[in-house]
Design a protein around this motif. Structure first.
Motif, PDB file in Angstrom:
ATOM      1  N   VAL A  68       1.239  -0.944  -0.513  1.00  0.00           N
ATOM      2  CA  VAL A  68      -0.268  -0.164  -0.141  1.00  0.00           C
ATOM      3  C   VAL A  68       1.052   1.181   0.441  1.00  0.00           C
ATOM      4  CG1 VAL A  68      -1.750   1.284   0.669  1.00  0.00           C
ATOM      5  CG2 VAL A  68      -2.085  -1.098   1.132  1.00  0.00           C
ATOM      6  N   TYR A  69       1.081   2.038  -0.717  1.00  0.00           N
ATOM      7  CA  TYR A  69       1.308   3.750  -1.183  1.00  0.00           C
ATOM      8  C   TYR A  69       0.267   4.555  -0.782  1.00  0.00           C
ATOM      9  CZ  TYR A  69       5.082   0.078  -3.720  1.00  0.00           C
ATOM     10  OH  TYR A  69       5.848  -0.336  -3.478  1.00  0.00           O
ATOM     11  N   ASP A  70      -0.859   4.075  -1.276  1.00  0.00           N
ATOM     12  CA  ASP A  70      -1.309   5.587  -0.437  1.00  0.00           C
ATOM     13  C   ASP A  70      -3.396   4.977  -0.091  1.00  0.00           C
ATOM     14  OD1 ASP A  70      -3.893   7.492  -0.351  1.00  0.00           O
ATOM     15  OD2 ASP A  70      -3.609   8.551  -2.775  1.00  0.00           O
ATOM     16  N   GLU A  71      -3.491   4.966   1.457  1.00  0.00           N
ATOM     17  CA  GLU A  71      -4.509   4.544   1.977  1.00  0.00           C
ATOM     18  C   GLU A  71      -5.794   4.801   2.190  1.00  0.00           C
ATOM     19  OE1 GLU A  71      -3.778   5.061   5.850  1.00  0.00           O
ATOM     20  OE2 GLU A  71      -2.465   3.415   6.727  1.00  0.00           O
ATOM     21  N   ASN A  72      -5.839   6.738   0.689  1.00  0.00           N
ATOM     22  CA  ASN A  72      -6.756   7.139   0.056  1.00  0.00           C
ATOM     23  C   ASN A  72      -7.782   5.394  -0.843  1.00  0.00           C
ATOM     24  OD1 ASN A  72      -7.462   8.364   2.326  1.00  0.00           O
ATOM     25  ND2 ASN A  72      -6.097   9.592   1.424  1.00  0.00           N
ATOM     26  N   THR A  73      -6.429   5.066  -1.731  1.00  0.00           N
ATOM     27  CA  THR A  73      -7.387   4.909  -3.126  1.00  0.00           C
ATOM     28  C   THR A  73      -7.079   2.933  -2.686  1.00  0.00           C
ATOM     29  OG1 THR A  73      -4.629   5.352  -3.940  1.00  0.00           O
ATOM     30  CG2 THR A  73      -7.011   6.955  -3.800  1.00  0.00           C
ATOM     31  N   GLU A  74      -6.021   2.792  -2.056  1.00  0.00           N
ATOM     32  CA  GLU A  74      -5.727   1.266  -1.619  1.00  0.00           C
ATOM     33  C   GLU A  74      -5.552   0.146  -0.286  1.00  0.00           C
ATOM     34  OE1 GLU A  74      -1.491   2.328  -4.906  1.00  0.00           O
ATOM     35  OE2 GLU A  74      -1.265   1.622  -2.825  1.00  0.00           O
ATOM     36  N   ILE A  75      -5.873  -0.694  -0.876  1.00  0.00           N
ATOM     37  CA  ILE A  75      -6.194  -1.826   0.690  1.00  0.00           C
ATOM     38  C   ILE A  75      -4.951  -2.815   0.052  1.00  0.00           C
ATOM     39  CG2 ILE A  75      -7.793  -3.007  -0.165  1.00  0.00           C
ATOM     40  CD1 ILE A  75      -8.729  -3.079   2.519  1.00  0.00           C
ATOM     41  N   SER A  76      -4.612  -3.710   0.610  1.00  0.00           N
ATOM     42  CA  SER A  76      -2.964  -4.789   0.527  1.00  0.00           C
ATOM     43  C   SER A  76      -3.956  -5.553   1.072  1.00  0.00           C
ATOM     44  CB  SER A  76      -2.362  -4.889   2.213  1.00  0.00           C
ATOM     45  OG  SER A  76      -3.412  -4.911   3.885  1.00  0.00           O
ATOM     46  N   ILE A  77      -3.382  -6.886  -0.130  1.00  0.00           N
ATOM     47  CA  ILE A  77      -4.069  -7.830  -0.200  1.00  0.00           C
ATOM     48  C   ILE A  77      -4.201  -8.982   1.259  1.00  0.00           C
ATOM     49  CG2 ILE A  77      -1.716  -9.628  -0.306  1.00  0.00           C
ATOM     50  CD1 ILE A  77      -5.481  -9.416  -2.506  1.00  0.00           C
ATOM     51  N   ASP A  78      -4.167  -8.944   2.085  1.00  0.00           N
ATOM     52  CA  ASP A  78      -4.261  -9.427   3.909  1.00  0.00           C
ATOM     53  C   ASP A  78      -5.896  -9.067   3.434  1.00  0.00           C
ATOM     54  OD1 ASP A  78      -2.213 -10.890   3.208  1.00  0.00           O
ATOM     55  OD2 ASP A  78      -0.645  -9.489   3.822  1.00  0.00           O
ATOM     56  N   ASP A  79      -5.312  -7.039   4.078  1.00  0.00           N
ATOM     57  CA  ASP A  79      -6.811  -6.550   5.147  1.00  0.00           C
ATOM     58  C   ASP A  79      -7.698  -6.359   4.629  1.00  0.00           C
ATOM     59  OD1 ASP A  79      -4.957  -5.909   6.679  1.00  0.00           O
ATOM     60  OD2 ASP A  79      -5.008  -3.489   6.009  1.00  0.00           O
ATOM     61  N   ALA A  80      -7.533  -6.915   2.790  1.00  0.00           N
ATOM     62  CA  ALA A  80      -8.726  -7.345   1.971  1.00  0.00           C
ATOM     63  C   ALA A  80      -9.096  -8.906   1.745  1.00  0.00           C
ATOM     64  CB  ALA A  80      -8.552  -7.288   0.939  1.00  0.00           C
ATOM     65  N   ARG A  81      -8.377  -9.811   2.596  1.00  0.00           N
ATOM     66  CA  ARG A  81      -8.713 -11.331   2.803  1.00  0.00           C
ATOM     67  C   ARG A  81      -9.460 -11.374   3.461  1.00  0.00           C
ATOM     68  NH1 ARG A  81      -4.063 -14.683  -0.758  1.00  0.00           N
ATOM     69  NH2 ARG A  81      -4.840 -14.370  -2.919  1.00  0.00           N
ATOM     70  N   LYS A  82      -8.835 -10.618   4.847  1.00  0.00           N
ATOM     71  CA  LYS A  82      -9.188 -10.784   5.912  1.00  0.00           C
ATOM     72  C   LYS A  82     -11.187 -10.237   6.539  1.00  0.00           C
ATOM     73  CE  LYS A  82      -5.980  -9.224   8.716  1.00  0.00           C
ATOM     74  NZ  LYS A  82      -5.202  -8.310   9.693  1.00  0.00           N
ATOM     75  N   ILE A  83     -11.436  -9.662   5.280  1.00  0.00           N
ATOM     76  CA  ILE A  83     -13.230  -8.524   4.835  1.00  0.00           C
ATOM     77  C   ILE A  83     -13.630 -10.024   4.242  1.00  0.00           C
ATOM     78  CG2 ILE A  83     -14.308  -7.507   4.043  1.00  0.00           C
ATOM     79  CD1 ILE A  83     -12.058  -5.316   4.480  1.00  0.00           C
ATOM     80  N   ASN A  84     -12.878 -10.604   3.043  1.00  0.00           N
ATOM     81  CA  ASN A  84     -13.218 -11.742   2.302  1.00  0.00           C
ATOM     82  C   ASN A  84     -12.597 -12.320   1.500  1.00  0.00           C
ATOM     83  OD1 ASN A  84     -14.720 -13.141  -0.023  1.00  0.00           O
ATOM     84  ND2 ASN A  84     -16.153 -11.709  -0.604  1.00  0.00           N
ATOM     85  N   PRO A  85     -12.071 -13.816   2.025  1.00  0.00           N
ATOM     86  CA  PRO A  85     -11.209 -14.410   1.427  1.00  0.00           C
ATOM     87  C   PRO A  85     -11.048 -14.445   0.104  1.00  0.00           C
ATOM     88  CG  PRO A  85     -11.829 -15.749   3.518  1.00  0.00           C
ATOM     89  CD  PRO A  85     -13.083 -13.945   2.456  1.00  0.00           C
ATOM     90  N   ARG A  86     -11.914 -14.633  -0.575  1.00  0.00           N
ATOM     91  CA  ARG A  86     -11.914 -14.304  -2.380  1.00  0.00           C
ATOM     92  C   ARG A  86     -11.242 -13.122  -3.529  1.00  0.00           C
ATOM     93  NH1 ARG A  86     -17.508 -16.494  -3.835  1.00  0.00           N
ATOM     94  NH2 ARG A  86     -18.338 -18.841  -2.607  1.00  0.00           N
ATOM     95  N   PHE A  87     -10.953 -11.805  -2.139  1.00  0.00           N
ATOM     96  CA  PHE A  87      -9.768 -11.476  -2.999  1.00  0.00           C
ATOM     97  C   PHE A  87      -8.660 -11.675  -3.038  1.00  0.00           C
ATOM     98  CE2 PHE A  87     -13.012  -8.082  -0.559  1.00  0.00           C
ATOM     99  CZ  PHE A  87     -13.485  -6.784  -1.768  1.00  0.00           C
ATOM    100  N   GLU A  88      -8.262 -10.967  -4.974  1.00  0.00           N
ATOM    101  CA  GLU A  88      -7.400 -11.524  -5.826  1.00  0.00           C
ATOM    102  C   GLU A  88      -6.575  -9.421  -5.801  1.00  0.00           C
ATOM    103  OE1 GLU A  88      -5.566 -14.079  -5.826  1.00  0.00           O
ATOM    104  OE2 GLU A  88      -7.534 -15.567  -5.160  1.00  0.00           O
ATOM    105  N   VAL A  89      -5.017 -10.177  -6.000  1.00  0.00           N
ATOM    106  CA  VAL A  89      -4.558  -8.583  -6.468  1.00  0.00           C
ATOM    107  C   VAL A  89      -5.481  -8.280  -7.675  1.00  0.00           C
ATOM    108  CG1 VAL A  89      -2.655  -7.837  -7.171  1.00  0.00           C
ATOM    109  CG2 VAL A  89      -2.818  -9.329  -5.065  1.00  0.00           C
ATOM    110  N   GLY A  90      -5.300  -6.388  -7.485  1.00  0.00           N
ATOM    111  CA  GLY A  90      -6.088  -5.825  -8.955  1.00  0.00           C
ATOM    112  C   GLY A  90      -7.785  -5.912  -8.457  1.00  0.00           C
TER     113      GLY A  90
END
Length: 432
Positions: A68-90
């Motif tokens: 993550v370089y910009d918290e306003n526009t990006e979310i890390s893959i790890d944090d995203a998978r905590k919300i939904n395991p199906r998330f992938e990069v992109g």
């Protein structure tokens, strides 16, 4: 709260005529601008307002990335998978945002956007209301006068009566009430500009439609109108029903109908004449109130020579040529007027009878001679017909009329003008 919000939208729609959907779209746009103002212009956001419940949903778009370089526009893959395991990069993750946490500046931005959009929508509503009403009559009150221009109150907006559309001799003061013609409606950055007129001929047309039921119903029709605002108007009418007298219908019982129009136009004189298919008869009617002895017609050039009694020459021409000028406008023909004596002397000088001259005049083709054609063209296209000589006849017939009427007494003409001046003429400046 949401129910009150929906009720407020409906009330705004009823008062200002702005559709609820327009206001909701404005609010959505305002919330997007407010969010970007609060979190940075690079932030992507979606706003949705439920049209039935009024519930507002604001979602920030964030891209799923490794680092993550910009918290306003990006979310890390790890944090995203905590919300939904199906998330992938992109992938894109939509994060719910609470609009109540927007800062003061963001809230002001939203307010300005909403106000501006509502103003724009209100201007569009006003424009749509009046755009289709051109050439209609409205009754309005004078609100103010500035540099000669008159501004009138139309309720939701104001309209302008420019100096060029005012009737000469009329004065406009605050609170005065007038009937005016909607001349044109234009879009402007500050809102629609509604231009009114008191001098346009169509104002007379609409007034007759209001006062004469036969015209409103189409039984009696207005063929043409010629007007010099503030002084005199000629109007040609005809009836589609032989049992209906067009002149009587327009005048009304004891002149009641036409008097109402004359009063509205502040005593402007109105001549009502009958339109005839026979152009000679129509031209004779158009020169009312003078009598016409004979009319010579040239269909090709749309030119006419009218012969009137000696004692009515001045009446036919009118003060400063007004009567003849209006008749020419009414018929859309070039008209030259001469007395019986003048015309008789002219026929003697060329050794022709009236019938011979009529045949010559009606069958002349000016194109046969370039010089004659040029002379005729200039006479026909002139704004004001010539009433002092037969220059136009010379162009039409190719005859030498250089010495025509030289024996006519100028004193006799002056006497005719003094004795035959129309009582109902009004002295005005010749605007032609």
């Amino acid at each position: 709260m949401n129910e009150e919000f929906i009720l407020a939208l409906k009330q705004l729609e009823d008062e200002k005529g702005i559709e609820e959907e327009v206001i909701l779209d404005a609010l959505e746009t305002a919330l997007i601008s407010s969010y970007k103002k609060n979190f940075g212009t690079a932030q992507n956001v979606e706003v949705h307002i439920d049209r039935e419940t009024g519930k507002i949903t604001v979602s920030a778009e964030k891209e799923v990335v490794e680092d993550v370089y910009d918290e306003n526009t990006e979310i890390s893959i790890d944090d995203a998978r905590k919300i939904n395991p199906r998330f992938e990069v992109g992938d894109i993750y939509y994060e719910a945002v609470n609009p109540g946490k927007f800062g003061r500046i963001a809230a002001q931005t939203a307010r300005q956007v909403v106000i501006q959009r509502i103003k724009d929508a209100e201007r569009d509503v006003i424009y749509d209301d009046y755009a289709d009403r051109e050439n209609e009559i409205i009754t309005c009150d004078v609100q103010r006068v500035n540099k000669g221009n008159v501004f009138v109150d139309l309720g939701k907006t104001e309209a302008i009566l420019p100096v060029s559309e005012q009737t000469p001799g009329e004065t406009y003061e605050q609170g005065d009430r007038y009937k005016m013609l909607i001349l044109e409606v234009n879009r402007q950055p500050k809102g629609p500009q509604i231009v009114l007129s008191r001098s346009h001929p169509n104002l007379v047309r609409r007034l007759f439609e209001l006062e004469v039921p036969e015209i409103h119903d189409g039984v009696v029709e207005i063929y043409s109108i010629a007007r010099e605002a503030g002084s005199r108007t000629k109007i040609a009418v005809f009836s589609k029903d032989e049992s209906v007298d067009p002149l009587g219908a327009c005048v009304g019982f004891k002149g009641s109908r036409v008097k109402t129009i004359v009063d509205e136009l502040h005593d402007e004189k109105i001549d009502i004449v009958i339109w005839e298919k026979d152009i000679a008869a129509f031209i004779g009617n158009a020169l009312s109130p003078s009598k016409v002895v004979d009319v010579f017609i040239n269909q090709k050039e749309k030119a006419a020579i009218v012969i009137v009694p000696d004692y009515q020459l001045s009446l036919a021409i009118g003060r400063e040529g007004q009567n003849a000028r209006l008749a020419a406008k009414l018929t859309n023909w070039k008209i030259d007027i001469k007395s019986e004596t003048q015309f008789s002397e002219y026929l003697d000088s060329i050794d022709m009878t009236s019938d011979e001259f009529r045949l010559k005049f009606e069958t002349t083709a000016p194109e046969e001679d370039d010089e004659e054609a040029e002379m005729t063209s200039s006479a026909v296209e002139a704004d004001e017909p010539s009433y002092d000589n037969f220059a136009s006849i010379e162009g039409l017939t190719g005859m030498d009329l250089s010495n025509l009427f030289e024996d006519a007494s100028s004193e006799e003409d002056e006497e005719l003008e003094e004795t035959s001046e129309p009582e109902d003429s009004t002295e005005i400046e010749d605007e032609e």
